[in-house]
Design an enzyme around this catalytic site. Structure first.
Site, PDB file in Angstrom:
ATOM      1  N   HIS A 225       0.811  -1.211   0.000  1.00 16.17           N
ATOM      2  CA  HIS A 225       0.000   0.000   0.000  1.00 16.17           C
ATOM      3  C   HIS A 225       0.849   1.268   0.000  1.00 16.17           C
ATOM      4  O   HIS A 225       0.379   2.355  -0.249  1.00 16.17           O
ATOM      5  CB  HIS A 225      -0.932  -0.008   1.229  1.00 16.17           C
ATOM      6  CG  HIS A 225      -2.194   0.784   1.041  1.00 16.17           C
ATOM      7  ND1 HIS A 225      -2.428   1.585  -0.058  1.00 16.17           N
ATOM      8  CD2 HIS A 225      -3.304   0.901   1.817  1.00 16.17           C
ATOM      9  CE1 HIS A 225      -3.612   2.165   0.060  1.00 16.17           C
ATOM     10  NE2 HIS A 225      -4.170   1.764   1.186  1.00 16.17           N
TER      11      HIS A 225
ATOM     12  N   ASP B 194      -2.051   2.412  -4.667  1.00 20.29           N
ATOM     13  CA  ASP B 194      -3.255   2.930  -4.021  1.00 20.29           C
ATOM     14  C   ASP B 194      -4.367   1.889  -4.082  1.00 20.29           C
ATOM     15  O   ASP B 194      -4.360   1.003  -4.932  1.00 20.29           O
ATOM     16  CB  ASP B 194      -3.738   4.201  -4.727  1.00 20.29           C
ATOM     17  CG  ASP B 194      -2.795   5.362  -4.465  1.00 20.29           C
ATOM     18  OD1 ASP B 194      -2.146   5.357  -3.408  1.00 20.29           O
ATOM     19  OD2 ASP B 194      -2.704   6.245  -5.326  1.00 20.29           O
TER      20      ASP B 194
END
Lengths: 467, 504
Positions: B475, B479
């Site tokens: 992450h 995204d």
């Protein structure tokens, strides 16, 4: 036409010349401007080095005169040849100054003779024997050092009323020497002339000698020097020196706290009340640097308020010591070269080269008390050290101070023969945040004076074994 | 005098851990003698002597991490005189002491060396895991008498001749290299007299723990000895992280729990009567470390989806025969997944990128790691430039790599350079799982079991072959929107493979 440099250092003393050498090592194009005609600054020419030459020679003279008999050596009378003693001093100084010139050549440093003056950002004008020239510099380092602080009402003529400079050049041993100021310089030079036969009286404004040093150390030192024949008039100030009588100087003194004045007679008066930064005619105003009230230029990691103008040594704050200036010179050069130069001001030793020697590093007991820091103390007298006994040098002691909780060494204060050489061990230990126990558990050779260091370290935690 | 340095270890490997020194300081060495082993996260490498001489100094201790080119030790010229001469007999003495069994057995008759066989391409060394015969036991030629474990496979050591085991010259747990002698078989049948001493006790791994690390101050040495703690475990605040006396006092006076916890791993706990202690294989250790490193480094998050596999199954059914006839391999699912992922990676480049310090490195090539389970553990060979391969080429490549993996013949190169990984837990029946990233990659697709399930389609409940898909992603670089879009694209490409044909 102006020559351009990465770094131009004004001043060729211990700060300046070490800065220059280090900058040269780091590949910078560097020039060092010196007006004295010889490199080495005060230290080498009229300070540390010549005084040590006289201290050593005069100590040997005294030892030969007074102690040889006790060691079973018959001399049949020891005689002083002052001109020869001065000559060997000059030779030592000369050899060392030449040495720096060689080091400059070796490290690619341009040595420029003359008085340097900052003439605006990036420019240094040099007024030398070969005429004036202008240097352009990416960085300017101020390393102009210090000069003797004058005493109001007393004019130094370097003949009968002398500073430390003149006191190194007296052509005969004064009958009576009055020393104004009981600091390091006064006590060293006072010792030299007392050993050679002068009657020495020390006038000190404060009620103690060696201000700033550990009080216990200073008291022991005073007692020892008094025993050697130096007279101390503490808590007195000199209000004037009358030079009208060509035969005798008349020194007026009175108690610092006020009281009846009196007049002492002397052949020579040595003014040794301290030193002050020397920045006269340096052109600081052209780059907007304003020294403080006492003449010091403040710095942030050797940077002054002016861009790319740096300052090291006696001209800036901190103890006025050659090795402090030297460390700053090195760190400053490293910072100019983009490296992380650093000086640990908590571990700068100070040594008084009297006999016995006095050496100090870190916090004094007085400072620790003032800070309210809990500390433990280990102390060992040379009287109980075998080597000191065999050498007839049993005066003095070693004191080590450590944190009461962590046992980290916070300071060491020593008086005794050769302690100037022995303090280095504690400096190294302190740089590594060593505990007293670390020194106490380190093997020291026997029989040496250094065993006293170990025994004192043991004493911090109460396990001194030999006293 | 010649320095012993760390050789180049292969693409992308910059450092290694020093393993065991096979020679001691002062030992005489011959050119090409193996001196020390280095472990990397992929394979082990041997460092050999570059000249005859004497191992003058060992500067890198077992457990030290060294970079390529770092100095490990020094070979002093053989002409150095007394030292080699002294060293040699000393060593011999030591050897004799350590194998009392040798003498009586050897006297029985001719002996044959037991030699470590070749372990497969690229496998330079293994660990001697088990002796199946004790000294004194009778063996037949080619009978398996010992087992060696490597990063990839287990290897059996056959008896070189009929006879009895005269001695084992290495201990269980020792690293061995192909061609090295691990013991001797005596031809004499009467050698049963040889003491049936069990294999020498495994050499303690002591040297690994011993030296190196930070210097220890005398006070710290005293305090840790009195408190029974390892001074190296004391967090240091001094120069270069050294522990000061204050650090040591704080450490031993701290509430016992943390100190005990810190010390725990160094003391193996007692095993119970129904427990068994087995040393982790190096491959397992590597897997463990890499997985944990990935978890510690990346911000791993997983998004899930499901795919209707009807279209692919229908396509396989329709074209399987012709496909096999032309390409000689079956049309499997993997090639579709590889292609579906390549298409999605092209659309979402962040999933194909990696973080390097404060930079991102985008990769304009598509090397797909395909996780393969072997009985030794998990390995991930790489299908290179998968975007330029046909389905058949991908199938062939996967089959070839899988075979190599199971045979323990994968090379470092086979396993390096993947930009994305596919992990198929479905072959073992997994319905849903969260894969862990294969660092430094930023994405891994978890495939699962195809199971017929009722699904709603155009308002009707129908039975479809469904597979859950999981995309774990870093992450930090990918995204949520990108990750979900990626997985949806994979799903779409699987449910309607024609999309890939039309590049939509």
């Amino acid at each position: 036409m102006s020559e351009s440099y990465d770094v131009v250092i004004i001043g060729g003393g211990p700060g300046g010349y070490n800065c220059a050498i280090r900058a040269g090592q780091l590949g910078l194009k560097v020039a060092c401007v010196e007006m004295r005609g010889k490199l080495g600054g005060t230290c080498l020419n009229v300070g540390c080095i010549p005084s040590k030459a006289l201290l050593h020679a005069s100590e040997m003279f005294e030892t030969a005169s007074t102690q040889f008999a006790a060691m079973g050596i018959k001399t049949g009378g020891v005689e002083l040849d002052l001109p020869a003693m001065m000559q060997q001093k000059a030779e030592a100084v000369d050899g060392l100054t030449k040495g720096i010139e060689f080091l400059f050549k070796k490290n690619g440093v341009d040595y420029i003779r003359g008085k340097g003056r900052i003439a605006g950002a990036g420019t240094v004008e040099v007024d030398g024997e070969d005429g004036a020239k202008t240097l352009s510099a990416k960085h300017i380092v101020i390393a102009t050092g210090s000069e003797v602080t004058p005493l109001p009402g007393v004019e130094i003529d370097e003949d009968r009323v002398v500073s430390s400079t003149g006191a190194l050049e007296l052509d005969k041993v004064p009958g009576k020497l009055i020393l104004i100021g009981a600091g390091v310089i006064g006590l060293e030079l006072g010792s030299v002339w007392r050993r050679l036969g002068a009657e020495v009286t020390v006038i000190e404004y404060l009620d103690r000698i060696l201000p700033g040093m550990d009080t216990e150390l200073a008291k022991t030192a005073q007692r020892t020097f008094a025993k050697q024949g130096i007279e101390f008039r503490l808590g007195h100030k000199v209000t004037g020196v009358d030079t009208s009588d060509p035969a005798k100087l008349k020194v007026s003194i009175e108690p610092s706290a006020g009281g009846d004045a009196e007049t002492l007679e002397a052949d020579t008066v040595l003014v040794a009340i301290g030193r002050r930064p020397y920045t006269e005619g340096l052109g600081l105003e052209t780059v907007g640097i304003e020294p403080d009230a006492r003449g010091f230029i403040s710095n942030d990691h050797f940077r002054t308020s002016a861009e790319n103008v740096w300052v090291i040594g006696d001209t800036t704050h901190g103890p006025m010591l050659a090795h402090k200036a030297e460390d700053e010179g090195v760190a400053c050069a490293e910072r100019i070269a983009g490296k992380a130069g650093h000086v640990n001001y908590g571990v700068i030793p100070g040594v008084v080269y009297t006999a016995p020697e006095i050496a100090s590093v870190g916090k004094t007991e007085d400072e620790l008390k003032a800070e309210g820091r809990a500390y433990k103390k280990g102390k060992f007298p040379f009287q109980a050290n075998s080597r000191a006994r065999t050498n007839h040098t049993t005066d003095g002691f070693i004191k080590i101070l450590a944190d009461a909780e962590t046992d980290e060494i916070l300071g060491a204060h020593m008086i005794g023969a050769h302690v100037g050489e022995m303090i280095g061990e504690i400096c190294l230990a302190m740089e590594f945040q060593a505990a007293s126990e670390d020194v106490a558990r380190t093997c020291h050779p026997h029989p040496t004076l250094t065993e006293a260091v170990r025994q004192a370290a043991m004493g911090v935690e109460g396990w001194t074994m030999q006293a | 005098m010649t320095d012993i340095t760390v050789p180049t270890l292969g693409e992308s490997i910059t450092e290694a851990t020093v393993g065991q020194w096979l020679k001691a300081e002062g030992d005489a060495v011959k050119k090409d003698d193996v001196l020390v082993e280095l472990e990397t996260d992929k394979v082990s490498v041997e460092v050999s002597a570059t000249e005859d001489g004497v191992l003058g100094a060992i500067t890198a201790q077992p457990g030290d991490t060294v970079e390529i080119g770092a100095v490990l030790g020094r070979i002093d010229g053989g002409a150095g005189g007394a030292k080699p001469a002294e060293a040699a007999p000393a060593k011999q003495e030591a050897k004799e002491e350590s194998k009392p069994a040798a003498a009586p057995a050897a006297s029985g008759g001719e002996t044959t060396d037991i030699i470590v066989p070749v372990m497969g391409e690229s496998v330079a060394e293994g660990t001697l895991s088990t002796f199946l015969k004790k000294p004194g036991e009778a063996v037949k030629k080619d009978e398996t008498i010992a087992e060696i474990e490597t990063d990839k496979v287990a290897l059996e050591v056959p008896a070189p001749a009929d006879g009895v085991i005269a001695e084992w010259t290495v201990a269980e747990g020792t690293s061995v290299t192909p061609g090295s002698v691990i013991g001797r078989v005596s031809a004499s049948a009467g050698a049963a007299a040889a003491p049936a001493a069990s294999a020498p006790a495994p050499k303690a791994a002591a040297p690994a723990a011993a030296s190196g690390d930070r210097p220890v101050a005398p006070s710290v040495r005293r305090i840790s000895a009195e408190a029974g703690v390892d001074p190296q475990n004391i967090p240091g605040t001094g120069r270069d992280g050294r522990a000061t006396k204050a650090d040591a006092m704080a450490y031993v006076n701290a509430p016992k729990a943390p100190a005990a916890a810190a010390a725990a791993p160094s003391v193996p706990r007692e095993t119970g009567p129904r427990e068994e202690r087995v040393r982790m294989t190096r491959l397992r250790q590597t897997i463990a470390k890499r997985l944990k490193d990935a978890q510690n480094t990346a911000a791993i998050l997983t998004t899930y989806n499901e795919a209707d596999m009807s279209a692919i199954m229908a396509a396989r059914k329709a074209h399987q025969e012709a496909f096999v006839a032309k390409h000689g391999v079956k049309l499997g699912f993997m090639s579709f997944f590889v292609k579906a992922c390549v298409a999605a990676l092209k659309e979402i480049p962040a999933v194909n990128a990696e973080i390097d310090g404060t930079d991102l490195i985008y990769k304009n090539y598509y090397n797909m790691g395909v996780a393969v389970g072997t009985d030794r553990g998990l390995v991930v060979p790489v299908v290179r430039d998968a975007d330029q391969m046909s389905l058949a080429e991908i199938e062939k490549e996967i089959i070839a790599l899988g075979k190599k993996a199971r045979d323990g013949k994968l090379t470092i190169e086979d396993m390096q350079g993947a930009t994305f990984t596919l992990s198929n837990g479905g072959v073992y029946g997994s319905l849903m799982s969260m894969p862990i990233l294969n660092a430094p990659q930023s994405g891994i697709l978890g495939m699962h079991k195809i199971q017929e399930r009722p699904v709603a389609e155009n308002g009707q409940v129908v039975i479809r072959p469904m597979m859950y898909l999981a995309l774990s992603y870093d992450h930090r670089i990918v995204d949520g929107k990108e990750a979900v879009t990626f997985l949806v694209r994979v799903k779409e490409n699987l449910e309607d493979p024609q999309r890939m044909l039309f590049d939509i």
